[in-house]
Motif scaffolding. Structure first.
Motif, PDB file in Angstrom:
ATOM      1  N   THR A   1       1.285  10.952   2.718  1.00 12.38           N
ATOM      2  CA  THR A   1       0.623   9.775   2.147  1.00 12.38           C
ATOM      3  C   THR A   1      -0.201   9.056   3.213  1.00 12.38           C
TER       4      THR A   1
ATOM      5  N   ALA B   1      -2.040   2.364   3.518  1.00 13.86           N
ATOM      6  CA  ALA B   1      -2.541   1.511   2.442  1.00 13.86           C
ATOM      7  C   ALA B   1      -2.443   0.050   2.868  1.00 13.86           C
TER       8      ALA B   1
ATOM      9  N   LYS C   1      -3.224  -4.258   1.195  1.00 12.62           N
ATOM     10  CA  LYS C   1      -3.586  -5.154   0.096  1.00 12.62           C
ATOM     11  C   LYS C   1      -4.073  -6.456   0.722  1.00 12.62           C
TER      12      LYS C   1
ATOM     13  N   THR D   1      -9.487  -3.217  -6.262  1.00 15.48           N
ATOM     14  CA  THR D   1      -9.592  -1.761  -6.388  1.00 15.48           C
ATOM     15  C   THR D   1      -8.974  -1.389  -7.735  1.00 15.48           C
ATOM     16  N   SER D   2      -9.322  -0.223  -8.226  1.00 17.17           N
ATOM     17  CA  SER D   2      -8.753   0.212  -9.500  1.00 17.17           C
ATOM     18  C   SER D   2      -7.298   0.649  -9.357  1.00 17.17           C
ATOM     19  N   ASN D   3      -6.811   0.738  -8.117  1.00 16.81           N
ATOM     20  CA  ASN D   3      -5.443   1.155  -7.834  1.00 16.81           C
ATOM     21  C   ASN D   3      -4.562  -0.075  -7.578  1.00 16.81           C
ATOM     22  N   ASN D   4      -4.552  -1.028  -8.521  1.00 12.20           N
ATOM     23  CA  ASN D   4      -3.729  -2.232  -8.400  1.00 12.20           C
ATOM     24  C   ASN D   4      -4.053  -3.024  -7.131  1.00 12.20           C
TER      25      ASN D   4
ATOM     26  N   GLY E   1      -3.526   7.215  -0.844  1.00 16.54           N
ATOM     27  CA  GLY E   1      -3.606   8.493  -1.541  1.00 16.54           C
ATOM     28  C   GLY E   1      -2.798   9.581  -0.856  1.00 16.54           C
TER      29      GLY E   1
END
Length: 194
Positions: free
Chosen positions: A98, A101, A103, A125-128, A134
């Motif tokens: 992974t 990431a 936020k 982002t469309s990923n919450n 990813g």
């Protein structure tokens, strides 16, 4: 004793005398209309510095600049070049399989004249609202024989194995165009006029 009685008498009558001498002054308050930017509004912004999971930590302060004017009810409520400030709320380091990431939370906007308004939002982002996170690249590929009926020959097709490489760090480059999404209504009581 006489002095004590005189002092008590002065203290009792002094507030009434002072109150009678003060004029009744009414201050004219500024008349304004509150404009509410609804929850879920998107505001296009540009990143002012590189933000990376490798060099930044949780709580790292970030700054964005509005790239367009935002109008509501014929009023420019977020002029171009308005600054938005926030911080990195959460960072996940890269692990095997992974990518890293992060936020980013937005906490205030500052007009060109220095007036600040608190806002609640995230870099969208469309990923919450999570940047990165990813699946990392496969560590190796496995060759599989595939029989082709038309040409009557066998070819080798590579498919990823179940093993994954170490994840990479996530970077938001300087000057990238992003979007802020408001997660709560923002009350605008101040506008900038030219």
């Amino acid at each position: 004793m006489k002095k004590l009685l005189v002092l008590v008498g002065i203290l009792l009558f002094m507030p009434q005398v002072q109150a009678a001498q003060l004029p009744n002054v009414q201050i004219d308050l500024r008349d304004y209309h509150v404009i509410t930017i609804p929850q879920g509004t998107f505001i296009p912004v540009m990143n002012t510095q590189e933000i990376s999971t490798q060099t930044c930590s949780e709580g790292y302060k970030v700054k964005f600049i509005a790239t367009n004017d935002l109008y509501m009810h014929d009023t420019n409520i977020v002029p171009k070049d308005t600054e938005f400030y926030g911080y990195i709320e959460k960072i996940n380091a890269p692990v095997i399989g992974t990518n890293a990431a992060m936020k980013i939370k937005i906490s205030k906007m500052v007009y060109s004249d220095g007036f600040e308004i608190p806002v609640k939002g995230y870099l969208y982002t469309s990923n919450n609202n999570i940047f990165g996170g990813g699946i990392s690249e496969p560590a190796k590929y496995i060759g599989m024989a595939q029989r082709q009926q038309r040409v009557k020959r066998t070819t080798i097709q590579l498919r990823p194995s179940g093993e994954r490489k170490m994840g990479t760090h996530t970077i938001i480059p300087t000057g990238s165009n992003e979007i802020i999404m408001l997660t709560a209504p923002a009350e605008i009581t101040h506008t900038v006029t030219n």
